[in-house]
Every structure is written in C-alpha cells, then in structure tokens.
Design an enzyme around this catalytic site. Structure first.
Site, PDB file in Angstrom:
ATOM      1  CB  CYS A 108      28.116  34.929  11.139  1.00 20.98           C
ATOM      2  SG  CYS A 108      28.102  34.505   9.387  1.00 20.98           S
ATOM      3  CG  HIS A 150      22.858  32.388  11.038  1.00 19.95           C
ATOM      4  ND1 HIS A 150      23.303  33.394  11.867  1.00 19.95           N
ATOM      5  CD2 HIS A 150      23.835  32.217  10.114  1.00 19.95           C
ATOM      6  CE1 HIS A 150      24.496  33.808  11.441  1.00 19.95           C
ATOM      7  NE2 HIS A 150      24.844  33.105  10.396  1.00 19.95           N
ATOM      8  CD  GLU A 151      24.376  28.543   8.692  1.00 24.68           C
ATOM      9  OE1 GLU A 151      24.856  29.033   7.657  1.00 24.68           O
ATOM     10  OE2 GLU A 151      24.849  28.758   9.827  1.00 24.68           O
ATOM     11  CG  HIS A 154      24.585  32.856   5.380  1.00 26.37           C
ATOM     12  ND1 HIS A 154      25.421  33.919   5.195  1.00 26.37           N
ATOM     13  CD2 HIS A 154      24.828  32.413   6.645  1.00 26.37           C
ATOM     14  CE1 HIS A 154      26.149  34.116   6.296  1.00 26.37           C
ATOM     15  NE2 HIS A 154      25.802  33.218   7.197  1.00 26.37           N
TER      16      HIS A 154
END
Ligand SMILES: [Zn+2]
Length: 200
Positions: A108, A150-151, A154
C-alpha cells in the site's frame, strides 16, 4: 505539482469518505492528479484518502500479465482489461461473487516497504459512477478485483493491515508501529510525512 501521498499514522486514512456529488471538471482534474501521483509512486491503485481527501473516489490502473489473465465485464460486455483502464470509480460498492478466496501479498502506498498476505475473494462485481456521473457495473477477477477491493476498503477507513490474519500481522507489526511513530513525529514537528525516497 505532484500530490503528496498520506502515510499511515495520519487520521484521514481511518475516516469514512463522503459521497461524490459533483461530477465536474474538478473531479476529472482530481482523477488525473491522482493517476499522476500513483504512477510516480509506482502504484496500481490510489484512494482519495491517500491524497488527503476523504471522498468515495479511487483510481486503478492494473497492468495485464500474460500468465494471469483477468476477466473484465463492463455493463454486461466482456472487454480486454486494458480498454477500461485507467479507471476512476466514484461511489463504488463492491459485492463479492461466489468464488475461491485466496491469499496474495499486498502492499500500500501509505505503508512504504511494508507487505503482507491478505485473503480476498477472487471475483467481484462493483457498481460505481464514472467521471460524468453515469452508473456502471464491472465484474472482474484476479489482480484487478483485488486492487479494487483494497482501494474501496480505503474509502471506508479500512486498511490492508485490518484484513490480515493475526500471524501475518505479527510479522510486520514492528514496522507498522515504526511507520506510525515516524508519521506522528513528522506531524508534531509541523512537517508533512511523505513516502521516503527509494533506497538504491
Ligand atoms: Zn492502500
């Protein structure tokens, strides 16, 4: 000017992003600036939180790999992944499609040099809006699906370390704590923490 990438230890990374409501030239500019910052940092995805804006917005640009083909179906039409990327996703909502969950090492840009295995479903569907506000649904798998998961995490203040198994996290815990300490010392000194330059 390249956008600064926020580092673990900055509170914005733990916030839930606000919905994108204006689909104007400012959003297109933001997408372009984020893609530039991501390219410079050699990343394949970047969330708005990572450039200091808690917004439901992220960009991805995942390269194709001949050995690991990725499925990509946009609005029910199968397409080569290279035709949809780089991709900007506003207000994305991910739904896993029943598939094998598998472990893969992730990194990351807000955690320089720190990597660890995370289990995620292989195949997902993501509903999102493009830069003009048009609604789309993308079905994908492999690295593209992983990167989007993953994004999108966030955007809800969820980090890849939160998804790691205890044993995996234990291996990198000292590095993560060291990073947090460095970031907070930087902020206390009135400086903005940045990705340290790569060691040759
Ligand atoms: Zn990340």
């Amino acid at each position: 000017m390249t956008l600064r990438i926020t580092q673990f230890g900055e509170s914005i990374l733990l916030e839930k992003g606000k919905k994108v409501t204006s689909f104007d030239s400012g959003l297109t500019q933001l997408a372009n600036d984020m893609l530039d910052a991501m390219d410079q940092a050699e990343g394949i995805g970047l969330a708005a939180h990572q450039i200091g804006k808690a917004l439901q917005f992220c960009v991805v640009d995942v390269p194709e790999h001949p050995e690991y083909p990725m499925a990509c179906i946009l609005d029910s039409k199968p397409l080569a992944p290279s035709l949809v990327m780089p991709l900007a996703l506003a207000n994305p909502v991910v739904s896993p499609i029943p598939s094998d969950e598998y472990y893969c090492e992730e990194g990351c840009l807000s955690f320089p040099e720190i990597r660890g295995e995370v289990a995620r479903p292989d195949r997902i569907s993501v509903k999102y809006q493009d830069l003009e506000g048009n609604a789309h649904e993308l079905e994908c798998d492999g690295l593209l699906a992983r990167c989007i998961q993953h994004e999108v995490d966030h955007l809800h203040g969820i980090l890849f370390i939160d998804r790691m198994e205890k044993n995996t996290y234990a291996e990198i815990k000292a590095e993560v704590k060291g990073l947090k300490k460095r970031t907070q010392e930087c902020l206390k000194a009135g400086k903005l923490p940045e990705i340290p330059p790569k060691q040759e």
